[in-house]
Motif scaffolding. Structure first.
Motif, mmCIF file in Angstrom:
data_model
loop_
_atom_site.group_PDB
_atom_site.id
_atom_site.type_symbol
_atom_site.label_atom_id
_atom_site.label_comp_id
_atom_site.label_asym_id
_atom_site.label_seq_id
_atom_site.Cartn_x
_atom_site.Cartn_y
_atom_site.Cartn_z
ATOM 1 N N ASP A 12 0.827 -1.114 0.070
ATOM 2 C CA ASP A 12 -0.133 -0.014 -0.033
ATOM 3 C C ASP A 12 0.740 1.180 -0.033
ATOM 4 O O ASP A 12 2.048 1.099 -0.080
ATOM 5 C CB ASP A 12 -0.822 -0.022 1.107
ATOM 6 C CG ASP A 12 -0.209 -0.277 2.618
ATOM 7 O OD1 ASP A 12 0.936 0.006 2.626
ATOM 8 O OD2 ASP A 12 -1.080 -0.276 3.497
ATOM 9 N N LEU A 13 0.152 2.278 0.149
ATOM 10 C CA LEU A 13 1.140 3.496 -0.135
ATOM 11 C C LEU A 13 2.152 3.930 1.094
ATOM 12 O O LEU A 13 2.946 4.196 0.963
ATOM 13 C CB LEU A 13 0.113 4.958 -0.001
ATOM 14 C CG LEU A 13 0.784 6.324 -0.296
ATOM 15 C CD1 LEU A 13 1.595 6.191 -1.782
ATOM 16 C CD2 LEU A 13 -0.358 7.211 -0.275
ATOM 17 N N ARG A 14 1.693 3.267 2.299
ATOM 18 C CA ARG A 14 2.532 3.187 3.465
ATOM 19 C C ARG A 14 3.600 2.603 3.335
ATOM 20 O O ARG A 14 4.977 2.934 3.449
ATOM 21 C CB ARG A 14 1.894 2.935 4.708
ATOM 22 C CG ARG A 14 2.830 2.699 6.031
ATOM 23 C CD ARG A 14 1.964 2.088 7.216
ATOM 24 N NE ARG A 14 1.860 0.556 7.005
ATOM 25 C CZ ARG A 14 2.392 -0.286 7.142
ATOM 26 N NH1 ARG A 14 3.750 0.143 7.224
ATOM 27 N NH2 ARG A 14 2.176 -1.297 6.849
ATOM 28 N N LEU A 15 3.765 1.164 2.394
ATOM 29 C CA LEU A 15 4.850 0.500 2.349
ATOM 30 C C LEU A 15 5.565 1.107 1.234
ATOM 31 O O LEU A 15 7.028 1.164 1.168
ATOM 32 C CB LEU A 15 4.647 -0.686 2.317
ATOM 33 C CG LEU A 15 4.006 -1.548 3.315
ATOM 34 C CD1 LEU A 15 3.472 -3.121 2.762
ATOM 35 C CD2 LEU A 15 5.112 -2.127 4.146
ATOM 36 N N LEU A 16 4.965 1.748 0.450
ATOM 37 C CA LEU A 16 5.623 2.214 -1.057
ATOM 38 C C LEU A 16 6.375 3.406 -0.759
ATOM 39 O O LEU A 16 7.728 3.519 -0.964
ATOM 40 C CB LEU A 16 4.773 2.612 -2.015
ATOM 41 C CG LEU A 16 3.938 1.306 -2.873
ATOM 42 C CD1 LEU A 16 2.653 1.939 -3.425
ATOM 43 C CD2 LEU A 16 4.835 0.590 -3.703
ATOM 44 N N THR A 17 5.906 4.173 0.514
ATOM 45 C CA THR A 17 6.701 5.515 0.977
ATOM 46 C C THR A 17 7.949 4.953 1.803
ATOM 47 O O THR A 17 8.862 5.537 1.564
ATOM 48 C CB THR A 17 5.714 6.286 1.605
ATOM 49 O OG1 THR A 17 4.700 6.855 0.821
ATOM 50 C CG2 THR A 17 6.327 7.342 2.358
ATOM 51 N N ALA A 18 7.684 4.019 2.411
ATOM 52 C CA ALA A 18 8.835 3.457 3.324
ATOM 53 C C ALA A 18 9.972 2.857 2.454
ATOM 54 O O ALA A 18 11.092 3.008 2.717
ATOM 55 C CB ALA A 18 8.282 2.476 4.290
ATOM 56 N N GLU A 19 9.576 2.323 1.457
ATOM 57 C CA GLU A 19 10.683 2.102 0.421
ATOM 58 C C GLU A 19 11.177 3.059 -0.109
ATOM 59 O O GLU A 19 12.607 2.914 -0.354
ATOM 60 C CB GLU A 19 10.066 0.859 -0.677
ATOM 61 C CG GLU A 19 11.131 0.154 -1.180
ATOM 62 C CD GLU A 19 11.566 -0.770 -0.431
ATOM 63 O OE1 GLU A 19 12.651 -1.480 -1.285
ATOM 64 O OE2 GLU A 19 11.517 -0.974 0.649
ATOM 65 N N VAL A 20 10.689 4.183 -0.458
ATOM 66 C CA VAL A 20 11.298 5.151 -0.985
ATOM 67 C C VAL A 20 12.085 6.050 -0.092
ATOM 68 O O VAL A 20 13.438 6.306 -0.384
ATOM 69 C CB VAL A 20 10.117 6.421 -1.354
ATOM 70 C CG1 VAL A 20 10.746 7.901 -1.729
ATOM 71 C CG2 VAL A 20 9.302 5.751 -2.549
ATOM 72 N N ASP A 21 11.731 6.012 1.217
ATOM 73 C CA ASP A 21 12.800 6.515 2.430
ATOM 74 C C ASP A 21 13.856 5.574 2.526
ATOM 75 O O ASP A 21 15.175 6.216 2.613
ATOM 76 C CB ASP A 21 11.895 6.339 3.773
ATOM 77 C CG ASP A 21 10.783 7.753 3.944
ATOM 78 O OD1 ASP A 21 10.771 8.381 2.886
ATOM 79 O OD2 ASP A 21 9.944 7.387 4.681
ATOM 80 N N ALA A 22 13.627 4.277 2.519
ATOM 81 C CA ALA A 22 14.918 3.424 2.414
ATOM 82 C C ALA A 22 15.906 3.758 1.286
ATOM 83 O O ALA A 22 17.027 3.798 1.662
ATOM 84 C CB ALA A 22 14.640 2.052 2.449
ATOM 85 N N ALA A 23 15.346 4.144 0.326
ATOM 86 C CA ALA A 23 16.230 4.383 -0.938
ATOM 87 C C ALA A 23 17.017 5.545 -0.647
ATOM 88 O O ALA A 23 18.173 5.683 -1.119
ATOM 89 C CB ALA A 23 15.517 4.483 -2.433
#
Length: 124
Positions: A78-89
């Protein structure tokens, strides 16, 4: 870096299907087209293109693991997980010890997911 392992058809989540379903904030059909368009482009570096493809596949629920963190979820992200992956990147991109090939892969993931999440209007 290599792309995460693909899900088998039986592992593929049944949620958010159909042409009007959203992946992040983008219509699923737009993300499908972005992935298909990417395979026909030749101007991006190989590692960048692999990162973009890995991000789109994971966002669509076609890959079992997130491309940067390697985390897995029992459902389409979901958007929360997608955003967390952006942050990790972002964290990896800011690390001066990251090797150039890995940096290109991570840049591809970052740029693709920022578009999917609506943080950028630039589709890769």
């Amino acid at each position: 870096m290599t792309a995460p392992e693909d899900r088998t058809p039986s592992d593929k989540p049944a949620t958010r299907q159909g042409p009007t379903a959203l992946v992040g904030v983008r219509p699923r059909g737009d993300v499908d087209l972005a992935l298909k368009y990417l395979t026909s482009r030749s101007d991006a570096s190989a590692q960048l293109a692999l990162g973009v493809a890995a991000a789109y596949r994971w966002a669509l629920g076609l890959a079992a693991q997130a491309p940067v963190t390697g985390s897995s979820a029992p459902h389409t992200p979901d958007l929360r997980l997608l955003t967390a992956e952006v942050d990790a990147a972002v964290v990896q991109l800011e690390d001066p010890t990251t090797q150039p090939g890995a940096r290109d892969f991570t840049r591809g993931v970052h740029d693709a997911l920022t578009w999917v999440c609506g943080y950028s209007d630039t589709r890769i």
